[in-house]
Write an enzyme that holds these catalytic residues in place. Structure first.
Site, PDB file in Angstrom:
ATOM      1  N   THR A   9       0.815  -1.226   0.000  1.00  0.00           N
ATOM      2  CA  THR A   9       0.000   0.000   0.000  1.00  0.00           C
ATOM      3  C   THR A   9       0.842   1.266   0.000  1.00  0.00           C
ATOM      4  O   THR A   9       0.408   2.295  -0.535  1.00  0.00           O
ATOM      5  CB  THR A   9      -0.963   0.035   1.201  1.00  0.00           C
ATOM      6  OG1 THR A   9      -0.235   0.109   2.427  1.00  0.00           O
ATOM      7  CG2 THR A   9      -1.877  -1.176   1.217  1.00  0.00           C
TER       8      THR A   9
ATOM      9  N   TYR B 172       0.114  13.082   4.116  1.00  0.00           N
ATOM     10  CA  TYR B 172       1.105  12.227   3.460  1.00  0.00           C
ATOM     11  C   TYR B 172       2.205  13.019   2.760  1.00  0.00           C
ATOM     12  O   TYR B 172       3.273  12.464   2.463  1.00  0.00           O
ATOM     13  CB  TYR B 172       0.422  11.264   2.484  1.00  0.00           C
ATOM     14  CG  TYR B 172       0.031   9.974   3.173  1.00  0.00           C
ATOM     15  CD1 TYR B 172       0.985   9.006   3.479  1.00  0.00           C
ATOM     16  CD2 TYR B 172      -1.279   9.737   3.544  1.00  0.00           C
ATOM     17  CE1 TYR B 172       0.644   7.837   4.129  1.00  0.00           C
ATOM     18  CE2 TYR B 172      -1.637   8.567   4.196  1.00  0.00           C
ATOM     19  CZ  TYR B 172      -0.665   7.626   4.487  1.00  0.00           C
ATOM     20  OH  TYR B 172      -1.007   6.471   5.141  1.00  0.00           O
TER      21      TYR B 172
ATOM     22  N   MET C 256      -2.949   4.460  -0.833  1.00  0.00           N
ATOM     23  CA  MET C 256      -4.325   3.980  -1.038  1.00  0.00           C
ATOM     24  C   MET C 256      -4.518   2.646  -0.312  1.00  0.00           C
ATOM     25  O   MET C 256      -4.823   1.609  -0.924  1.00  0.00           O
ATOM     26  CB  MET C 256      -4.601   3.859  -2.535  1.00  0.00           C
ATOM     27  CG  MET C 256      -4.526   5.170  -3.281  1.00  0.00           C
ATOM     28  SD  MET C 256      -5.921   6.266  -2.924  1.00  0.00           S
ATOM     29  CE  MET C 256      -7.040   5.785  -4.244  1.00  0.00           C
ATOM     30  N   HIS C 257      -4.391   2.682   1.000  1.00  0.00           N
ATOM     31  CA  HIS C 257      -4.413   1.446   1.794  1.00  0.00           C
ATOM     32  C   HIS C 257      -5.709   0.652   1.593  1.00  0.00           C
ATOM     33  O   HIS C 257      -5.712  -0.437   1.023  1.00  0.00           O
ATOM     34  CB  HIS C 257      -4.261   1.780   3.277  1.00  0.00           C
ATOM     35  CG  HIS C 257      -3.052   2.561   3.638  1.00  0.00           C
ATOM     36  ND1 HIS C 257      -1.773   2.044   3.562  1.00  0.00           N
ATOM     37  CD2 HIS C 257      -2.926   3.828   4.107  1.00  0.00           C
ATOM     38  CE1 HIS C 257      -0.904   2.957   3.967  1.00  0.00           C
ATOM     39  NE2 HIS C 257      -1.578   4.045   4.298  1.00  0.00           N
ATOM     40  N   ASP C 258      -6.810   1.176   2.112  1.00  0.00           N
ATOM     41  CA  ASP C 258      -8.071   0.439   2.123  1.00  0.00           C
ATOM     42  C   ASP C 258      -8.681   0.267   0.739  1.00  0.00           C
ATOM     43  O   ASP C 258      -9.232  -0.803   0.442  1.00  0.00           O
ATOM     44  CB  ASP C 258      -9.062   1.106   3.073  1.00  0.00           C
ATOM     45  CG  ASP C 258      -8.578   1.088   4.517  1.00  0.00           C
ATOM     46  OD1 ASP C 258      -7.561   0.426   4.809  1.00  0.00           O
ATOM     47  OD2 ASP C 258      -9.223   1.737   5.367  1.00  0.00           O
TER      48      ASP C 258
END
Length: 309
Positions: A191, A226, A237-239
């Site tokens: 991620t 960030y 864009m983790h989730d």
């Protein structure tokens, strides 16, 4: 595809819900809210507001755990804003949380439809650990579990070795990793190199739909945080990536399988995700998870943009 989402909205949780909601073949069977990016009352309320925004009103939202199994909760308002959504105000929700807890809702749904529901878990894993206590057969009733969390071969984001979701409830994460789910792990390893670039964020501003405008405003706050990490105005864009891997598994181009553990002691290592990388792990019979290491980033970002049009 039927999906139960366990989440703590949260800016990137919001974008993950947008990805799911845009896909007509995906039924969001339920949402379990958990503490994490904010308190659970706020995350549940945010889930309801986001379902309205992204065109899925009526999805059952259940309030889950307000704190970890053992330790005190840690929230992330500095990353996600005071209201969890970058201080962007959405209209009051049209719905209310259901009477069941998040764990109860998940258990009931998978008992009613064994082997038919996937779980996307993008917050602390407390609700899933509680659900395991209610239904030890949960790993066999759930079709597939995709978790956003951990740092396996990458640095942590709340400590040198530790990622935030796992760190927020290490005991819960260890229980989930030990339970025997068909599990994909979307860790910081992938991620933190799958990012909304300045060009992508600029393109989102030009889309013009209400959901794009609101999401762009969320991400403006997120990108500000960030920028201090990446040195340019972009955000991880983790989730959303976890949602994409669940719905579009062909996006995965590289992965490896290994049993996973969570370290529960040590000032430096508590909350650390440990993969047994030996060719033939012999420590126990723990079912290996699939750790995602490479994805088709350009296709993912294109699909994400399409979801917000």
């Amino acid at each position: 595809m039927r999906v139960f989402v366990d989440c703590d909205p949260g800016i990137d949780d919001a974008v993950a819900l947008a990805y799911l909601a845009a896909r007509p073949e995906v039924e969001i069977a339920g949402i379990g809210a958990v503490f994490g990016n904010n308190s659970v009352d706020v995350t549940a309320d945010n889930a309801l507001r986001l379902l309205d925004l992204y065109g899925r009103p009526g999805v059952p939202v259940a309030v889950g755990a307000a704190r970890p199994l053992v330790q005190a909760p840690r929230l992330a308002e500095h990353v996600h804003g005071g209201n969890g959504l970058g201080d962007v105000e959405l209209p009051a929700p049209t719905g209310k949380p259901v009477a069941e807890s998040a764990a109860e809702l998940l258990v009931r749904l998978v008992r009613e439809s064994p082997g038919e529901i996937d779980v996307l878990a993008v917050g602390p894993l407390t609700n899933l650990a509680i659900a395991l206590g209610l239904e030890p057969e949960l790993p066999r009733l759930v079709r597939r579990l995709v978790v956003m969390g951990g740092a396996v071969r990458a640095p942590g984001n709340v400590a040198s070795h530790v990622e935030a979701n796992i760190n927020n409830d290490p005991e819960a994460a260890e229980a989930v990793f030990a339970a025997g789910f068909d599990l994909d792990l979307i860790a910081l390893d992938i991620t933190m190199k799958t990012v909304a670039t300045p060009a992508w964020l600029a393109e989102l501003k030009e889309v013009g739909s209400e959901r794009a405008e609101r999401t762009s405003a969320f991400l403006d706050f997120y990108a500000e945080f960030y920028t201090g990490i990446f040195g340019v105005r972009q955000c991880a864009m983790h989730d959303p990536l976890a949602a994409a891997v669940l719905v579009d598994p062909h996006l995965v181009t590289e992965s490896f399988e290994a049993p996973l553990r969570v370290e529960l002691s040590g000032d430096l290592t508590r909350g650390m995700t440990v993969a047994d990388l030996r060719p033939r792990p012999a420590s126990d019979d723990r079912r290996p998870a699939r750790v995602i290491t490479e994805v088709a980033e350009a296709e993912f970002l294109g699909r994400m943009l399409d979801a917000l049009r």
